[in-house]
Design a protein around this motif. Structure first.
Motif, short mmCIF file in Angstrom:
data_model
loop_
_atom_site.label_atom_id
_atom_site.label_comp_id
_atom_site.label_asym_id
_atom_site.label_seq_id
_atom_site.Cartn_x
_atom_site.Cartn_y
_atom_site.Cartn_z
N GLU A 16 -114.71 -76.89 48.16
CA GLU A 16 -113.73 -77.02 49.23
C GLU A 16 -112.78 -78.20 49.01
N THR A 17 -113.26 -79.26 48.40
CA THR A 17 -112.46 -80.50 48.32
C THR A 17 -112.22 -80.98 46.90
N LEU A 18 -112.85 -80.38 45.92
CA LEU A 18 -112.77 -80.88 44.55
C LEU A 18 -111.34 -80.86 44.02
N ALA A 19 -110.63 -79.79 44.26
CA ALA A 19 -109.28 -79.64 43.70
C ALA A 19 -108.35 -80.76 44.18
N VAL A 20 -108.37 -81.05 45.47
CA VAL A 20 -107.46 -82.05 46.00
C VAL A 20 -107.80 -83.44 45.43
N CYS A 21 -109.09 -83.71 45.20
CA CYS A 21 -109.49 -85.00 44.63
C CYS A 21 -108.97 -85.13 43.19
N ILE A 22 -109.14 -84.07 42.41
CA ILE A 22 -108.68 -84.10 41.02
C ILE A 22 -107.16 -84.24 40.96
N GLU A 23 -106.47 -83.50 41.79
CA GLU A 23 -105.00 -83.56 41.79
C GLU A 23 -104.50 -84.95 42.18
N LYS A 24 -105.14 -85.58 43.14
CA LYS A 24 -104.74 -86.94 43.54
C LYS A 24 -104.93 -87.91 42.38
N ALA A 25 -106.04 -87.78 41.66
CA ALA A 25 -106.29 -88.67 40.52
C ALA A 25 -105.23 -88.46 39.44
N HIS A 26 -104.91 -87.21 39.13
CA HIS A 26 -103.89 -86.93 38.11
C HIS A 26 -102.51 -87.46 38.54
N HIS A 27 -102.16 -87.29 39.80
CA HIS A 27 -100.89 -87.81 40.30
C HIS A 27 -100.85 -89.34 40.20
N PHE A 28 -101.99 -89.96 40.43
CA PHE A 28 -102.07 -91.43 40.30
C PHE A 28 -101.80 -91.84 38.85
N PHE A 29 -102.41 -91.14 37.90
CA PHE A 29 -102.18 -91.46 36.48
C PHE A 29 -100.69 -91.36 36.14
N SER A 49 -117.49 -74.72 41.45
CA SER A 49 -116.85 -76.02 41.29
C SER A 49 -116.47 -76.30 39.85
N GLN A 50 -117.33 -75.89 38.91
CA GLN A 50 -117.07 -76.15 37.49
C GLN A 50 -115.76 -75.52 37.04
N GLN A 51 -115.50 -74.27 37.45
CA GLN A 51 -114.29 -73.59 37.02
C GLN A 51 -113.05 -74.20 37.66
N ILE A 52 -113.18 -74.63 38.90
CA ILE A 52 -112.06 -75.30 39.58
C ILE A 52 -111.66 -76.54 38.79
N ALA A 53 -112.65 -77.31 38.36
CA ALA A 53 -112.38 -78.53 37.62
C ALA A 53 -111.72 -78.23 36.28
N LYS A 54 -112.23 -77.24 35.58
CA LYS A 54 -111.66 -76.88 34.28
C LYS A 54 -110.22 -76.40 34.42
N ASN A 55 -109.93 -75.64 35.46
CA ASN A 55 -108.58 -75.13 35.68
C ASN A 55 -107.58 -76.26 35.93
N LEU A 56 -108.07 -77.40 36.38
CA LEU A 56 -107.21 -78.55 36.67
C LEU A 56 -107.29 -79.60 35.57
N ASN A 57 -107.75 -79.18 34.39
CA ASN A 57 -107.80 -80.06 33.21
C ASN A 57 -108.72 -81.27 33.39
N ALA A 58 -109.76 -81.10 34.15
CA ALA A 58 -110.78 -82.14 34.25
C ALA A 58 -111.91 -81.81 33.28
N THR A 59 -112.57 -82.83 32.81
CA THR A 59 -113.71 -82.64 31.91
C THR A 59 -114.97 -82.44 32.74
N VAL A 60 -115.69 -81.37 32.48
CA VAL A 60 -116.92 -81.08 33.24
C VAL A 60 -118.13 -81.45 32.39
N ILE A 61 -118.97 -82.30 32.93
CA ILE A 61 -120.22 -82.69 32.27
C ILE A 61 -121.38 -82.14 33.10
N ASN A 62 -122.15 -81.26 32.51
CA ASN A 62 -123.30 -80.69 33.21
C ASN A 62 -124.49 -81.64 33.11
N VAL A 63 -124.98 -82.07 34.26
CA VAL A 63 -126.11 -83.01 34.32
C VAL A 63 -127.30 -82.28 34.95
N PRO A 64 -128.28 -81.86 34.15
CA PRO A 64 -129.39 -81.08 34.70
C PRO A 64 -130.34 -81.87 35.60
#
Length: 381
Positions: A16-29, A49-64
């Motif tokens: 629900e909120t991951l995309a807006v957080c990633i976009e804000k970080a990218h805009h800051f950069f 959530s993983q696919q949302i992050a990948k679509n926004l060019n974020a690196t996804v690290i899976n932590v089991p």
């Protein structure tokens, strides 16, 4: 360009909120011309959530390995930036306003903490118990135990250098990871700064992962266990002082306070208090050696002096002397009993000798055993 800043967000079903957080970080950069990356430390999301992050060019690290601390450690270790800023992916923190953190990190601070009480907490952003009880109390305990000046121990938005992160040697896996970071940085005398941070109401429709009582207890447990001085030494010294003075007064004779008379029966309890307090002090010494030798707490100059002051030989001599004094008093009591033809002891005077005799012998045995175990724990040294 070499990555200067890595923004790490732990993630467990934050679609629900991951995309807006990633976009804000990218805009800051982009706005601040910073070479940065966004790393999503996913802890087993099942909502896409993983696919949302990948679509926004974020690196996804899976932590089991489950847990807030586990997710963050996995994301931070994968970060390429000189600096790392970590924050929750629930849109409660503004990732487009990270410049105060970056400036402090560029100044050379090892850890930059956000302070929500100085920056402002929007209505409904923090539960009543967290705002007025949990956070203030735990932050006060942290400042008291570890001589830290941090006003908000549990702010989820914080920055640090990658080099400082490795020096901290963080171990915890749960929510107490937030406290461990400040404790380790304080114990290692790192440069710490605070910046005002606004906490907004998160954008999720589901309840937060944080459990008020369980996670509050984990924070408190960590703070107490990581401070053997407050857990063992100070309570032990207090009980020993009370036990010694009260026992000395009762050995001299009965003590009357108001209409209450204290005699040899009370002496048993005061002697017990002395022994318990001494046990606390001994546990402080053993805990200190164990935690330092296993890299749980940093080594200090006081620790080295500790080993020079307390040696196996000194401990054995002190313990044997205490036992000898106890035996001497026991022989004295035996002589008094002999004068009664080994009959019933109606006088309390013999007990005023017997109780200190037993106490001294027990103290002596404790000192001997402590010295042996202390030396075993310090074999590596």
């Amino acid at each position: 360009m070499k990555t200067e800043l890595s923004v790490v967000m732990p993630c467990l079903n934050e679609a629900e909120t991951l995309a807006v957080c990633i976009e804000k970080a990218h805009h800051f950069f982009e706005r601040e011309n910073i070479a940065g990356e966004v790393i999503i430390a996913d802890n087993g999301s099942t909502d896409g959530s993983q696919q949302i992050a990948k679509n926004l060019n974020a690196t996804v690290i899976n932590v089991p390995q489950k847990g807030y601390g586990s997710a963050l450690r996995g994301g931070i270790e994968a970060a390429n930036g000189l600096y790392v800023i970590m924050g929750d992916a629930d849109d409660s923190y503004d990732f487009s306003n990270l410049m105060p953190y970056v400036l402090k990190l560029r100044e050379g601070f090892d850890l930059v903490m956000g302070n929500r009480f100085k920056g402002g907490i929007e209505k409904g952003a923090m539960p009543f118990l967290h705002k007025y009880l949990g956070n203030p109390v735990l932050s006060f305990i942290g400042r008291l135990f570890f001589k830290s000046k941090i006003g908000d121990f549990h702010c989820g938005l914080r920055g640090f250098s990658k080099e400082a992160y490795h020096r901290m040697e963080l171990k915890t896996t749960g929510m107490e990871f937030a406290s461990e970071m400040i404790v380790k940085a304080s114990l290692k005398n790192m440069k710490i700064a605070e910046v005002p941070t606004v906490l907004s109401k998160d954008g999720r429709s589901r309840p937060p992962h944080l459990n008020t009582w369980r996670d509050g207890w984990r924070h408190l447990r960590f703070l107490v266990l990581y401070s053997p001085k407050w857990l063992f030494l100070l309570p032990g010294i207090l009980m020993m002082i009370l036990g010694i003075f009260a026992s000395a007064a009762l050995i001299a004779g009965p003590v009357t306070i108001g209409n209450v008379n204290f005699d040899v029966h009370t002496l048993l309890f005061t002697s017990g208090m002395l022994l318990i307090g001494f046990q606390f002090v001994l546990f402080y010494g053993l805990t200190k050696v164990f935690t330092v030798e296993n890299d749980l707490l940093p080594k200090s100059n006081k620790y080295d002096r500790f080993f020079k002051l307390i040696t196996l030989e000194k401990g054995l001599v002190a313990g044997i002397l205490l036992v000898i004094f106890g035996v001497i008093l026991s022989i004295t009591a035996y002589t008094d009993w002999q004068q009664l033809s080994f009959g019933n002891i109606n006088s309390t005077e013999i007990l005023r000798i017997v109780i200190p005799a037993v106490t001294l012998m027990l103290l002596g045995i404790q000192v001997i055993l402590f010295s042996l175990f202390f030396s075993i724990l310090g074999l590596k040294k």
